[in-house]
Design a protein around this motif. Structure first.
Motif, short mmCIF file in Angstrom:
data_model
loop_
_atom_site.label_atom_id
_atom_site.label_comp_id
_atom_site.label_asym_id
_atom_site.label_seq_id
_atom_site.Cartn_x
_atom_site.Cartn_y
_atom_site.Cartn_z
N THR A 10 0.85 -1.17 0.00
CA THR A 10 0.00 0.00 0.00
C THR A 10 0.89 1.24 0.00
O THR A 10 1.88 1.29 0.73
N VAL A 11 0.56 2.21 -0.81
CA VAL A 11 1.30 3.47 -0.79
C VAL A 11 0.81 4.26 0.42
O VAL A 11 -0.36 4.64 0.49
N LEU A 12 1.70 4.48 1.36
CA LEU A 12 1.31 5.18 2.57
C LEU A 12 1.32 6.69 2.36
O LEU A 12 2.14 7.20 1.59
N GLY A 111 13.48 8.87 5.43
CA GLY A 111 13.25 7.86 4.39
C GLY A 111 12.79 6.51 4.92
O GLY A 111 13.26 5.47 4.47
N VAL A 112 11.84 6.53 5.84
CA VAL A 112 11.36 5.28 6.45
C VAL A 112 10.47 4.51 5.47
O VAL A 112 9.56 5.08 4.87
N VAL A 113 10.74 3.23 5.32
CA VAL A 113 9.89 2.35 4.52
C VAL A 113 9.62 1.07 5.30
O VAL A 113 10.38 0.69 6.18
N GLY A 134 22.39 0.37 1.38
CA GLY A 134 22.76 1.58 2.10
C GLY A 134 21.71 2.04 3.09
O GLY A 134 21.64 3.22 3.43
N ARG A 135 20.92 1.10 3.58
CA ARG A 135 19.86 1.42 4.52
C ARG A 135 20.15 0.77 5.87
O ARG A 135 20.93 -0.16 5.97
N SER A 136 19.50 1.29 6.90
CA SER A 136 19.68 0.80 8.26
C SER A 136 18.34 0.32 8.79
O SER A 136 17.33 1.02 8.66
N PRO A 137 18.27 -0.86 9.42
CA PRO A 137 17.00 -1.33 9.96
C PRO A 137 16.55 -0.46 11.12
O PRO A 137 17.37 0.06 11.88
N LEU A 138 15.24 -0.29 11.24
CA LEU A 138 14.72 0.46 12.38
C LEU A 138 14.96 -0.29 13.68
O LEU A 138 14.93 -1.53 13.72
N GLY A 213 7.43 -7.45 6.75
CA GLY A 213 8.54 -6.87 6.01
C GLY A 213 9.62 -6.44 7.00
O GLY A 213 9.60 -6.81 8.17
N PHE A 214 10.55 -5.62 6.52
CA PHE A 214 11.67 -5.19 7.35
C PHE A 214 11.79 -3.66 7.25
O PHE A 214 12.29 -3.14 6.24
N ALA A 215 11.30 -2.97 8.27
CA ALA A 215 11.30 -1.52 8.24
C ALA A 215 12.72 -1.00 8.32
O ALA A 215 13.55 -1.51 9.09
N SER A 216 13.01 0.04 7.53
CA SER A 216 14.37 0.58 7.49
C SER A 216 14.34 2.07 7.23
O SER A 216 13.30 2.65 6.86
N THR A 217 15.50 2.69 7.41
CA THR A 217 15.65 4.12 7.22
C THR A 217 16.83 4.42 6.31
O THR A 217 17.79 3.66 6.26
N ALA A 218 16.73 5.57 5.63
CA ALA A 218 17.86 6.03 4.82
C ALA A 218 18.92 6.71 5.67
O ALA A 218 20.06 6.85 5.25
N GLY A 219 18.54 7.15 6.88
CA GLY A 219 19.51 7.81 7.73
C GLY A 219 18.87 8.41 8.97
O GLY A 219 17.64 8.47 9.12
N ARG A 220 19.71 8.85 9.89
CA ARG A 220 19.26 9.47 11.14
C ARG A 220 20.13 10.70 11.40
O ARG A 220 21.31 10.72 11.05
N ARG A 221 19.54 11.69 12.04
CA ARG A 221 20.34 12.85 12.46
C ARG A 221 19.72 13.50 13.68
O ARG A 221 18.51 13.52 13.85
N GLY A 222 20.60 14.01 14.55
CA GLY A 222 20.15 14.68 15.77
C GLY A 222 19.87 16.15 15.52
O GLY A 222 20.11 16.69 14.45
#
Length: 222
Positions: A10-12, A111-113, A134-138, A213-222
């Motif tokens: 589904t397109v969120l 970039g959460v998917v 190049g993604r990191s798991p949540l 599925g496996f939720a992931s992010t393109a990056g994190r920043r403070g």
């Protein structure tokens, strides 16, 4: 090898603006759990909104400030609160593994998917694929924040794992359980009254599940 047939997805909708996410956390009292004032949360959101990657970003509280056990009961689906399965009393011991969170009480997750295309993969199969992309798991708390801000992220047969959180045992090895967020069927120890409630549970590291599925992010920043 896992089945690479794309899962129906589904397109969120886009995540709410960071200012709206801040108000949501304040409304739920998350800032108090984290030892922050409402003004601190609002100020961070306002400053972060000026960043180039702010559109569609998720506002998260560091799990050291707001652990999963405090956040999960705030989830709602069909008017029912979220819960952690009874055989996961150590949920807050599942810590970020092989990744670093910003050293700040508040940070952005970009970039959460949900990772529907990895449904029916095992965590052992998904992690190297995410790394290659190049993604990191949540981590678990990030996944809970996501559902707090965007309940549509949790759908029947389209839920997700948060394999960025692992439990390290006293001997230094990793526990084979991996946390996930899905929807209860109200069976077994969940109890019929919890049918359709958001649920935090666990799956084995080498097992596959067609609805996760496996939720992931393109990056994190403070």
């Amino acid at each position: 090898m896992p089945d690479t047939t794309p899962a129906p997805s589904t397109v969120l909708p886009a995540l709410p603006a960071l200012s709206a996410q801040a108000e949501r956390l304040i409304e739920l009292g998350v800032h108090e759990t984290a030892g922050l004032s409402a003004d601190e949360v609002r100020a961070f959101a306002a400053q972060a909104a000026a960043g180039a990657d702010a559109d569609g970003a998720l506002l998260a509280v560091h799990p050291d400030r707001a652990p999963a056990s405090a956040l999960v009961p705030l989830l709602r689906r069909d008017g029912k609160p979220g819960f952690v399965v009874v055989d996961m009393p150590d949920v807050d011991a599942f810590a970020p593994c092989a990744l670093e969170l910003p050293d700040a009480p508040l940070y952005l997750v970009t970039g959460v998917v949900r990772g529907d295309h990895m449904s029916n993969w095992s965590p052992d199969e998904a992690l190297p694929a995410l790394t290659e992309e190049g993604r990191s798991p949540l981590v678990l708390s990030e996944g809970v924040h996501w559902v707090l801000q965007q309940p549509e992220a949790l759908e029947r047969n389209l839920c997700f794992m948060t394999i960025g959180s692992r439990l390290r045992k006293p001997d230094g090895t990793l526990d084979a359980r991996t946390p996930a967020i899905w929807i209860s069927n109200g069976t077994g120890r969940d109890g019929r009254e919890r049918r359709n409630a958001p649920k935090v549970g666990w799956c084995w590291w080498n097992n596959r599940h067609t609805w996760l599925g496996f939720a992931s992010t393109a990056g994190r920043r403070g």
